[in-house]
Structure formats: C-alpha cells, structure tokens
Design a protein around this motif. Structure first.
Motif, PDB file in Angstrom:
ATOM      1  N   MET A   1       0.358 -43.343 -17.277  1.00  0.00           N
ATOM      2  CA  MET A   1      -0.436 -44.315 -16.558  1.00  0.00           C
ATOM      3  C   MET A   1      -0.745 -45.489 -17.469  1.00  0.00           C
ATOM      4  N   SER A   2      -1.040 -46.626 -16.866  1.00  0.00           N
ATOM      5  CA  SER A   2      -1.322 -47.822 -17.648  1.00  0.00           C
ATOM      6  C   SER A   2      -2.805 -47.956 -17.942  1.00  0.00           C
ATOM      7  N   ASN A   3      -3.140 -49.050 -18.642  1.00  0.00           N
ATOM      8  CA  ASN A   3      -4.529 -49.395 -18.957  1.00  0.00           C
ATOM      9  C   ASN A   3      -5.259 -48.328 -19.761  1.00  0.00           C
ATOM     10  N   GLY A   4      -4.579 -47.665 -20.663  1.00  0.00           N
ATOM     11  CA  GLY A   4      -5.259 -46.723 -21.548  1.00  0.00           C
ATOM     12  C   GLY A   4      -5.640 -45.418 -20.903  1.00  0.00           C
ATOM     13  N   GLN A   5      -5.026 -45.054 -19.803  1.00  0.00           N
ATOM     14  CA  GLN A   5      -5.426 -43.849 -19.103  1.00  0.00           C
ATOM     15  C   GLN A   5      -4.905 -42.576 -19.770  1.00  0.00           C
ATOM     16  N   SER A   6      -4.074 -42.695 -20.806  1.00  0.00           N
ATOM     17  CA  SER A   6      -3.515 -41.501 -21.418  1.00  0.00           C
ATOM     18  C   SER A   6      -4.372 -40.956 -22.557  1.00  0.00           C
ATOM     19  N   ASN A   7      -5.423 -41.682 -22.973  1.00  0.00           N
ATOM     20  CA  ASN A   7      -6.283 -41.159 -24.031  1.00  0.00           C
ATOM     21  C   ASN A   7      -7.732 -41.166 -23.570  1.00  0.00           C
ATOM     22  N   ASN A   8      -8.594 -40.558 -24.355  1.00  0.00           N
ATOM     23  CA  ASN A   8      -9.993 -40.447 -23.961  1.00  0.00           C
ATOM     24  C   ASN A   8     -10.839 -41.616 -24.434  1.00  0.00           C
ATOM     25  N   GLY A   9     -10.302 -42.476 -25.306  1.00  0.00           N
ATOM     26  CA  GLY A   9     -10.962 -43.711 -25.683  1.00  0.00           C
ATOM     27  C   GLY A   9     -12.196 -43.543 -26.539  1.00  0.00           C
ATOM     28  N   GLN A  10     -13.039 -44.563 -26.516  1.00  0.00           N
ATOM     29  CA  GLN A  10     -14.283 -44.591 -27.286  1.00  0.00           C
ATOM     30  C   GLN A  10     -15.287 -45.470 -26.567  1.00  0.00           C
ATOM     31  N   GLN A  45     -13.200 -41.535 -21.399  1.00  0.00           N
ATOM     32  CA  GLN A  45     -13.186 -40.661 -20.230  1.00  0.00           C
ATOM     33  C   GLN A  45     -13.291 -39.206 -20.663  1.00  0.00           C
ATOM     34  N   ARG A  46     -13.699 -38.391 -19.715  1.00  0.00           N
ATOM     35  CA  ARG A  46     -13.729 -36.943 -19.889  1.00  0.00           C
ATOM     36  C   ARG A  46     -12.914 -36.356 -18.732  1.00  0.00           C
ATOM     37  N   PRO A  47     -11.602 -36.259 -18.919  1.00  0.00           N
ATOM     38  CA  PRO A  47     -10.729 -35.825 -17.828  1.00  0.00           C
ATOM     39  C   PRO A  47     -11.101 -34.468 -17.242  1.00  0.00           C
ATOM     40  N   ASP A  48     -11.558 -33.531 -18.074  1.00  0.00           N
ATOM     41  CA  ASP A  48     -11.915 -32.203 -17.562  1.00  0.00           C
ATOM     42  C   ASP A  48     -13.113 -32.274 -16.616  1.00  0.00           C
ATOM     43  N   MET A  63     -19.210 -46.660 -14.195  1.00  0.00           N
ATOM     44  CA  MET A  63     -18.720 -45.297 -14.385  1.00  0.00           C
ATOM     45  C   MET A  63     -18.275 -44.760 -13.039  1.00  0.00           C
ATOM     46  N   ILE A  64     -17.218 -43.964 -13.056  1.00  0.00           N
ATOM     47  CA  ILE A  64     -16.806 -43.248 -11.851  1.00  0.00           C
ATOM     48  C   ILE A  64     -16.766 -41.764 -12.178  1.00  0.00           C
ATOM     49  N   SER A  65     -17.164 -40.972 -11.215  1.00  0.00           N
ATOM     50  CA  SER A  65     -17.236 -39.531 -11.410  1.00  0.00           C
ATOM     51  C   SER A  65     -16.865 -38.832 -10.105  1.00  0.00           C
ATOM     52  N   GLN A  66     -16.045 -37.800 -10.227  1.00  0.00           N
ATOM     53  CA  GLN A  66     -15.659 -37.028  -9.047  1.00  0.00           C
ATOM     54  C   GLN A  66     -16.897 -36.473  -8.361  1.00  0.00           C
ATOM     55  N   ARG A  67     -16.996 -36.717  -7.080  1.00  0.00           N
ATOM     56  CA  ARG A  67     -18.104 -36.183  -6.285  1.00  0.00           C
ATOM     57  C   ARG A  67     -17.959 -34.673  -6.218  1.00  0.00           C
ATOM     58  N   HIS A  68     -18.999 -33.964  -6.611  1.00  0.00           N
ATOM     59  CA  HIS A  68     -18.986 -32.498  -6.583  1.00  0.00           C
ATOM     60  C   HIS A  68     -19.614 -32.027  -5.281  1.00  0.00           C
ATOM     61  N   HIS A  69     -18.928 -31.134  -4.625  1.00  0.00           N
ATOM     62  CA  HIS A  69     -19.441 -30.625  -3.357  1.00  0.00           C
ATOM     63  C   HIS A  69     -20.483 -29.525  -3.563  1.00  0.00           C
TER      64      HIS A  69
END
Length: 162
Positions: A1-10, A45-48, A63-69
């Motif tokens: 993926m583009s825009n730095g999506q392959s690492n967790n960044g800082q 990011q915290r992919p897990d 920030m975006i976060s998966q909505r937890h049901h």
C-alpha cells in the motif's frame, strides 16, 4: 500500500490541539480513503488494533479506529451515516490537486444545497469575519462511513461588502 501504510510509523513532531477519533465500519477501506483520496499519511498505526493516526502536511490530524461491536466507546446506537451532526473542516494548500484526486477515487462531492451537476465543482464563497470578509474555495465529500468532510483553501480577504 502507498503513503507509508506498510510500517507502524512514529508520532507526529507537533501534536494538534484537537485530534478527533472516528469510529469506522471498515478500517482498511477507511484508511485507504483518508490516505489515498484525501491526502493524509499515516503518522503511526497499530494494525492489530485496527487503529491509525493520520496527518496532512498542513498540520491536520485525525485518528481512525475500527468500530467494535462489543460496545467499546459506544455511546448509543450507531447507524450509517455515522457522522450525523458533525462536519470536519480541513484547510489544505493543494486544493486543485486534492479535488482531482477525490474525483479520481470515485468519490462524489456532496452539497445538499446545489444540484447534481454543480456538485462536481468546488464552490468559492466569501464570509463575514467580523471586520472583513474572508474568501475560500470549498468542497464537501462523505468518507466511506458517512462523515462529512469540508476541504477548503483560503483565497484572500477583502473589506466588508455592504
């Protein structure tokens, strides 16, 4: 993926004073939209956890976060569009490029007050700022979750119009 999506960044060097966190229905689709269509990059990011902290070069952070049901952060019933009652305004410096990028990603500009053909074009508007008028180019778009986003670029100031 583009825009730095392959690492967790800082973390960003400068934290914004206001950092909204949007609960999203599909993390990957939302991250793709915010990064590839809206021009944000992943600061970290915290992919897990399906969480990402995003920023634009001008300093906007979100920030975006998966909505937890399971109810985590749920304050009430949530139905699409999730952004009812809120609009996020993001000032940008590359307005024309962003406009073309949003259209290239198949997103429809949104403005309930204008007809469908006119909505393909950003608007230019002048508003009273108290002691002067301020002008901006604006476009409105819904993200995949139904959050209303207004991108704007200032075009100048002028004396109050009578």
């Amino acid at each position: 993926m583009s825009n730095g999506q392959s690492n967790n960044g800082q973390p960003p060097k400068n934290w914004a004073a206001l950092k909204p966190e949007l609960l999203v229905e599909d993390f990957e689709i939302s991250r793709d939209c915010w990064c590839n269509a809206f021009g944000f990059r992943i600061a970290y990011q915290r992919p897990d956890e399906k969480f990402a902290y995003l920023e634009r070069p001008e300093g906007a952070q979100i920030m975006i976060s998966q909505r937890h049901h399971n109810g985590k952060w749920k304050l009430g019933d949530m139905a699409h569009p999730l952004g009812q009652g809120v609009m996020f305004q993001i000032n940008v410096s590359n307005f024309e490029e962003l406009h073309q990028n949003i259209l290239a990603h198949g997103l429809t500009l949104y403005d309930g007050a204008r007809d469908e053909q006119d909505m393909k074009n950003p608007r230019e508007i002048w508003r009273n700022l108290g002691d002067r008028d301020g002008g901006s180019k604006e476009l409105f778009v819904l993200d995949p979750n139904g959050y209303l986003i207004m991108f704007s670029q200032e075009i100048g100031e002028r004396p109050l119009q009578k």
